[in-house]
Design a protein around this motif. Structure first.
Motif, short mmCIF file in Angstrom:
data_model
loop_
_atom_site.label_atom_id
_atom_site.label_comp_id
_atom_site.label_asym_id
_atom_site.label_seq_id
_atom_site.Cartn_x
_atom_site.Cartn_y
_atom_site.Cartn_z
N THR A 169 0.83 -1.21 0.00
CA THR A 169 0.00 0.00 0.00
C THR A 169 0.87 1.25 0.00
N ARG A 172 2.41 1.86 -3.41
CA ARG A 172 1.43 2.41 -4.34
C ARG A 172 1.18 3.89 -4.07
N GLY A 228 -6.97 -3.03 -0.58
CA GLY A 228 -6.66 -3.27 -1.99
C GLY A 228 -5.46 -4.17 -2.16
N GLU A 231 -6.41 -7.77 -1.29
CA GLU A 231 -7.20 -8.39 -2.36
C GLU A 231 -6.30 -8.83 -3.51
N ASP A 232 -5.38 -7.97 -3.91
CA ASP A 232 -4.54 -8.26 -5.07
C ASP A 232 -3.55 -9.40 -4.81
#
Length: 285
Positions: A169, A172, A228, A231-232
């Protein structure tokens, strides 16, 4: 977007040193070194570059105290109930180079800080720069260093999954130009202390506002923050299940104290801890 390729969880406090090195540490640090009878859980998560690594360090720092609360497993010291869920974190933070980092911004600033700390002579070498999270000297990873060794193996799996989600995270956010949350380092120290004091049983400091809120709210905010990435990577279901189980059963500190209060015997606490971490085969008839 490349996924984090690997992560490694390790219960080793530091690299093996020669006897002369141990003697030098004892000579320099005195009782801090002689009483360093603790083990921490170090989690390595891969990064694409050291530049990304520093960006990650800048962006995970306000979430790291939650890992102390989730892993809390050291309520006793010299046979006494300390009143802390993680007293290991208090013992460890006596080292002068331990604790949270300031926001640094660049790789050059990180290396300059490490150089300056060693140049003072207080840190004997770069390996003794004991930040809560740092760039590994030996692997292309960010090394998160502040959690207790957990009572149950599955709780360590949970920490590793959360750590990977935090690093992904943060990477990103860096690539998207999202600035770090500028929580002062002094307040992060308070957040770590509060997490070590109460674990998940009381309040934690909110990672954004530094105000006390229920521990459950902070854990939920952490999972939402890394949703996120989880999930990925395919980690979401496992992390959610392990989090629910930890919240239901309590941390290792909670279990240790419950055993002591039930039996009044620290030997029973040790026996129960062993049973939590090893499957004993049933005796054959």
């Amino acid at each position: 977007m490349a996924r984090r390729r690997s992560f490694r969880a390790c219960g080793r406090l530091g690299s093996r040193r020669s006897c002369s090195w141990c003697a030098a540490i004892t000579e320099e640090y005195g009782i801090i070194a002689r009483e360093q009878l603790t083990c921490g859980c170090h989690i390595h998560v891969s990064i694409e570059s050291q530049e990304e690594g520093v960006a990650v360090l800048d962006r995970i720092r306000n979430w790291l105290p939650v890992l102390i609360a989730l892993s809390a497993n050291s309520p006793f010291w010299h046979g006494e109930d300390t009143g802390y869920a993680s007293y290991r974190s208090q013992v460890w933070n006596r080292w002068p180079t331990s604790g949270p980092l300031d926001i640094l911004g660049t790789l050059e600033a990180y290396h300059q800080l490490v150089h300056d700390m060693v140049s003072t002579g207080v840190a004997l070498d770069e390996g003794m720069v004991y930040f809560d999270a740092r760039l590994s000297r030996h692997y292309p990873t960010v090394e998160i260093r502040l959690a207790d060794v957990c009572l149950r193996p599955e709780n360590t799996v949970l920490l590793a999954g959360i750590a990977r989600g935090l690093v992904e995270t943060a990477g990103r956010e860096w690539r998207a130009g999202v600035e770090p949350v500028a929580v002062p380092t002094g307040l992060l120290r308070l957040a770590c202390w509060k997490a070590g004091r109460w674990g998940l049983r009381g309040e934690l400091l909110d990672p954004a506002t530094s105000r006390p809120v229920p521990a459950l709210a902070v854990v939920n905010a952490l999972l939402e923050h890394i949703l996120g990435a989880l999930e990925d990577s395919g980690d979401l279901q496992r992390v959610e299940e392990l989090t629910d189980e930890l919240l239901r059963t309590g941390t290792g500190a909670v279990r240790q104290l419950e055993v002591l209060h039930r039996t009044g015997d620290l030997e029973d606490v040790v026996d129960d801890a062993a049973n939590c971490t090893a499957q004993v085969p049933a005796a054959e008839n």
